[in-house]
Scaffold this active site. Structure first.
Site, short mmCIF file in Angstrom:
data_model
loop_
_atom_site.label_atom_id
_atom_site.label_comp_id
_atom_site.label_asym_id
_atom_site.label_seq_id
_atom_site.Cartn_x
_atom_site.Cartn_y
_atom_site.Cartn_z
CB CYS A 65 -1.63 7.58 -93.82
SG CYS A 65 -2.14 9.10 -93.00
NE ARG A 66 -0.45 6.30 -86.44
CZ ARG A 66 0.78 6.78 -86.66
NH1 ARG A 66 1.67 6.06 -87.30
NH2 ARG A 66 1.13 7.98 -86.26
#
Length: 101
Positions: A65-66
């Site tokens: 993810c981020r």
């Protein structure tokens, strides 16, 4: 399992049973993503769980993810759903230095 970027990417490249899973939003994916990744948005709630359930539990999932937070939670969820091998990218796209599209 949480892995540092080098180990995560090296393992993915050697793994013939690997699937890259991006759990960010569509907007985030449009900005930058790792090639070959499938995207299932973590924030879609029940729809997210439904889509996870449809994945092949015999594959090895390299999840990102981020920042590593949503992907870490996703790995825990996937374990509960019966997935054996999930690998979380520590630091996520914020620290990613590998290939992008």
């Amino acid at each position: 399992m949480d892995l540092q970027q080098d180990q995560w990417w090296e393992n993915y490249q050697k793994d013939e049973n690997a699937v890259l899973l991006d759990v960010r939003s569509e907007e985030e994916v449009e900005e930058i993503a790792i090639p070959q990744a499938i995207n299932i948005d973590f924030y879609k709630g029940q729809e997210f769980l439904n889509e996870l359930e449809q994945l092949d539990k015999n594959k090895n999932y390299y999840v990102y993810c981020r920042s590593g937070n949503r992907s870490g939670q996703t790995c825990m969820l996937m374990k509960q759903l019966g997935f054996e091998n999930t690998f979380n990218l520590i630091g996520g796209m914020n620290e990613w230095e590998g290939p992008t599209k």
